[in-house]
Design an enzyme around this catalytic site. Structure first.
Site, short mmCIF file in Angstrom:
data_model
loop_
_atom_site.label_atom_id
_atom_site.label_comp_id
_atom_site.label_asym_id
_atom_site.label_seq_id
_atom_site.Cartn_x
_atom_site.Cartn_y
_atom_site.Cartn_z
CD GLU A 157 -3.03 -1.25 2.05
OE1 GLU A 157 -3.09 -0.09 2.95
OE2 GLU A 157 -3.87 -1.97 2.39
CD GLU A 358 -3.40 -5.97 4.17
OE1 GLU A 358 -4.17 -4.97 4.80
OE2 GLU A 358 -2.03 -5.65 4.18
C1 FCB Z 1 -4.19 -2.05 5.55
C2 FCB Z 1 -2.69 -2.35 6.42
C3 FCB Z 1 -2.81 -3.04 7.26
C4 FCB Z 1 -3.99 -2.93 8.28
C5 FCB Z 1 -5.26 -3.13 7.61
C6 FCB Z 1 -6.53 -2.84 8.49
O1 FCB Z 1 -4.34 -0.65 4.93
O2 FCB Z 1 -1.97 -2.82 5.07
O3 FCB Z 1 -1.54 -3.20 7.83
O4 FCB Z 1 -3.86 -1.95 8.97
O5 FCB Z 1 -5.29 -1.87 6.51
#
Ligand code: FCB
Length: 782
Positions: A157, A358
């Site tokens: 990210e 994620e």
């Molecule tokens: C993402 C991050 C991770 C965590 C989630 C909730 O943006 O990559 O580390 O903080 O959000």
């Protein structure tokens, strides 16, 4: 039961990151990272550095096939560069061996936001050198661990690292420079390109990057994604998409920046930092794109809206909150957007393999004697998996899905209060306990799919229908009441079991000895304020429900209703009370505060110490409005004050007075009720008293709308003869002609703050009142 199956070989797993779980920040010679410097929270986190074996065992028990973790740069290079630290690399050696022994495929991310402090001291990501240090680090780690890592990810990210770290300063290192944010973004991309090269040179077979992709929609598109947009909205959506998504997608996957981004970068940061050859390097082929998805971004065009500091270049775009269900983070839950994201990537970048690296949610969990029944998290993941499956069935190449996250952990600036884990961690003892979501996920993995027929979230109604009894009967069984016939009880219990229904609130209540109910008390809706109050009610309800509370709405419109409400609270039929908005004279707030049940209030009460409250900076907003008029050359400014028994009106008056005093001007006041017609009448009076009047500041938008009407009737042109400014920024303010300049009150933020304040009080934590900033929105009327 039939299964909604996933393709054979679909990869199921979980993701974590080093800083969020490892702890042991000085063990084995680890250096300092920007997060220890930035965050007040101790970084013991989950002590995974010492407990990784237990954590690997947990994953094995769950049947996890792939584990995405990140390597801590400061463990490998305590000073960011120079000589690698063997003790740090040894930890990852041990971890990889344990994973492989458990049959779990390792996916490693090299940079998940924990820059060595030494490199930040040397300028951090806005400096090009940092990308070269990253390449050195990638080469060392690739050479040492490459024989056991299946897939490498370079950076996680980069948008967050650049724009939250260097733009808004919400994340480490906490800088607030739009120019630095754009430079950081480019150098993170460059680090990706150099990292891919270094990893390949070290023999890595599969390399990719991980981006946070948020579909950008207008409020209307949230429920109807195909809805056509006005030209202005389409431009706003396109620009934010370029800033957040395409700024990273295009260089990585096409080797170019989106055309509409470059002018924004150029006027903010110049383009000197983008050197010849950079984009070609960044755009070298990768094997996999990791997609992190949580929630969409909702925007609309709003002329004269200043840029949001997190999104430099977003002038004229309003970031909206939508009244959908939200997680405890306040993030709207829109699973369909995950299908949108995947489909879009497949269409725009054909041939790129994708993986959801994620996805997950923060909800408030309650530990009960018989487990942690996190039904909300289960439905969240289940609905998002259905969205992934829909895309896969259309042919989108998705390799797998990784839940964020294995363990409750250290959620960056939010610390330990966020709960994203499938596994609960008691941070006092470091004890791990699987939540229901973990067990549910294990079953999903075993059957390589979801149950086709499981209702999204079994409710009391579904159980009642299955058992052929009334809802009341189900709830009597759940609550263990003796009045139910044994045969009926049996049928109901069977239905509960078959449907997988978790009597959540009831189970919680038994353990926590609380009702898990919260009263939302609405004092008499005042004309003009209704719109804002209604929005606050909607958001507060959604957040509290997300936190597992049941909401009882109570109307406080008569003396009798006040009495009834106080009785209800005194009888402890609720755990807490949200009172909005403050009633005149605070009698209800005062009576409720004496019951001993936690009460929070929307708006500052007359006796400010009475109960914690959430308010906005009324005085500051009024001062800003007044100063804007003065700066525009207006000298005879009248103020329509609104009823002065309301504290907000007193504060707005005080702010106006102060600004006038500082400018050496006499205030000219006209009181009014809160209606539009009363605003018109007050304006006529002001014009009668002061024929040379050249501006009106009204304490609310409704009053200001009345002022616009009176100005028109008196033949005064707005803004040429008479400038008008309001307060509140209700919908109508942008729709009138000319558009009304006004002070924006952050409605959704107030509601979130109110819900959070109450939740903290319910947990017995120390709480302080909150005053949120307001913002002047300049339109044509002044
Ligand atoms: C993402 C991050 C991770 C965590 C989630 C909730 O943006 O990559 O580390 O903080 O959000």
């Amino acid at each position: 039961m039939s299964t909604a199956a996933f393709p054979e070989g679909f990869v199921w797993g979980v993701s974590t990151s080093a800083y969020q779980i490892e702890g042991a920040t000085t063990a084995g010679g680890r250096g300092r990272s920007i997060w220890e410097t930035f965050s007040a929270d101790g970084a013991e986190a989950c002590d995974h550095y010492h407990r990784y074996r237990e954590d690997v065992r947990l994953m094995k028990d769950l049947g996890i096939a792939a584990y995405r973790f990140s390597v801590s740069w400061a463990r490998v290079f305590p000073e960011g560069s120079g000589k690698p630290n063997d003790a740090g690399l040894d930890f990852y050696d041990r971890l990889l061996d344990a994973l492989l022994e458990a049959g779990i495929t390792p996916y490693a991310t090299l940079y998940h936001w924990d820059l060595p402090q030494a490199l930040e001291d040397a300028g951090g990501w806005p400096e090009r050198e940092t990308a070269h240090r990253f390449a050195d680090y990638a080469a060392v780690v690739g050479a040492r661990l490459g024989d056991r890592v299946d897939t490498w990810f370079t950076v996680n990210e980069p948008w967050v690292a650049a724009f939250l770290g260097y733009g808004s300063g919400i994340h480490a290192p906490g800088r607030t420079s739009p120019a630095d944010a754009f430079r950081a973004a480019h150098h993170l991309l460059l680090a990706h390109g150099l990292g891919v090269q270094a990893l390949r040179a070290a023999g890595a077979a599969k390399v990719g990057g991980v981006l946070n992709i948020s579909p950008v929609l207008t409020p209307g598109q949230v429920g109807d994604p195909g809805r056509p947009l006005s030209e202005e909205d389409a431009e706003a959506v396109g620009r934010i998409d370029a800033l957040v998504n395409r700024q990273f997608l295009d260089p990585m996957l096409r080797g170019s920046y989106p055309a509409e981004l470059l002018p924004i970068v150029e006027r903010t940061a110049g383009l000197d930092h983008v050197r010849d050859g950079d984009l070609e390097l960044i755009g070298r082929p990768i094997d996999l794109l990791g997609v992190n998805y949580y929630t969409p971004l909702v925007v609309q065009a709003q002329p004269s809206e200043p840029a949001d500091p997190t999104y430099p270049g977003s002038e004229g775009v309003l970031f909206c909150t939508v009244p959908t269900a939200v997680t405890a983070m306040g993030w709207p839950i829109v699973p369909g957007c995950l299908s949108l994201v995947l489909r879009r990537l497949a269409a725009e970048f054909p041939g790129t393999e994708l993986m959801v690296t994620e996805n997950g949610a923060d909800f408030v969990d309650v530990v009960t004697g018989d487990g942690i029944h996190d039904v909300e998290r289960i439905s969240f993941i289940e609905e998002h998996l259905r969205a992934v499956r829909a895309a896969v069935q259309e042919g989108v190449p998705v390799r797998g899905y990784l839940v964020w996250t294995l363990l409750d952990n250290l959620e960056w600036a939010d610390g330990y209060r966020r709960k994203f884990g499938l596994v609960h961690v008691d941070f006092a003892t470091q004890r791990r306990r699987m939540k229901d979501s973990a067990l549910w996920y294990r079953d999903v993995i075993r059957r390589n799919g979801l149950l086709e027929s499981r209702p999204k979230r079994p409710t009391l109604e579904t159980v009642a229908a299955r058992a052929g009894v009334s809802r009341a009967t189900v709830s009597r069984v759940v609550n263990g009441e003796a009045s139910v016939r044994p045969e009926v009880r049996e049928t109901v219990l069977l239905a509960i079991k078959e449907l997988g229904y978790v009597p959540n609130a009831a189970a919680r209540s038994l353990v926590t000895r609380s009702t898990n109910s919260v009263a939302l008390v609405l004092s008499v809706p005042r004309q003009g304020g209704d719109q804002l109050t209604a929005a606050v009610v909607q958001y507060v309800t959604s957040v509290l429900e997300g936190a597992g509370k049941q909401i009882t709405l109570m109307l406080a419109d008569t003396a009798e209703s006040h009495r009834r409400i106080v009785q209800h609270v005194e009888a402890r039929l609720v755990d807490g009370v949200v009172l909005l908005p403050p009633d005149r004279g605070d009698t209800l707030a005062e009576r409720l505060s004496r019951t001993g049940v936690p009460v929070v209030l929307l708006g500052k009460p007359a006796i400010a110490s009475l109960v914690p409250y959430v308010d906005v900076d009324n005085a500051g907003g009024a001062a800003a409005a007044t100063e804007h008029l003065l700066a525009g050359g207006r000298s005879r400014i009248g103020m329509i004050t609104g009823p002065l028994d309301l504290v907000a009106m007193q504060d707005r008056l005080a702010g106006h007075r102060d600004a006038m005093r500082r400018a050496g001007r006499q205030p000219l006041l006209a009181p009014a009720e809160l209606t539009r017609s009363s605003g018109a009448a007050a304006t006529r009076r002001l014009l009668g008293d002061e024929p040379a009047l050249d501006a009106v500041f009204a304490a609310t938008d409704q009053l200001a709308l009345g002022a616009l009407q009176a100005a028109r009737e008196a033949g005064r042109r707005v803004p040429e003869d008479l400038a008008v400014v309001g307060f509140d920024d209700v919908d109508a303010a942008s729709a009138v002609v000319p558009g009304l300049t006004t002070v924006r009150v952050p409605v959704a933020e107030q509601a979130l703050a109110l819900a959070r304040l109450l939740l903290s009080r319910l947990e017995g934590r120390h709480t302080e009142s909150v005053a949120l900033p307001v913002r002047l929105v300049v339109r044509e009327s002044a």
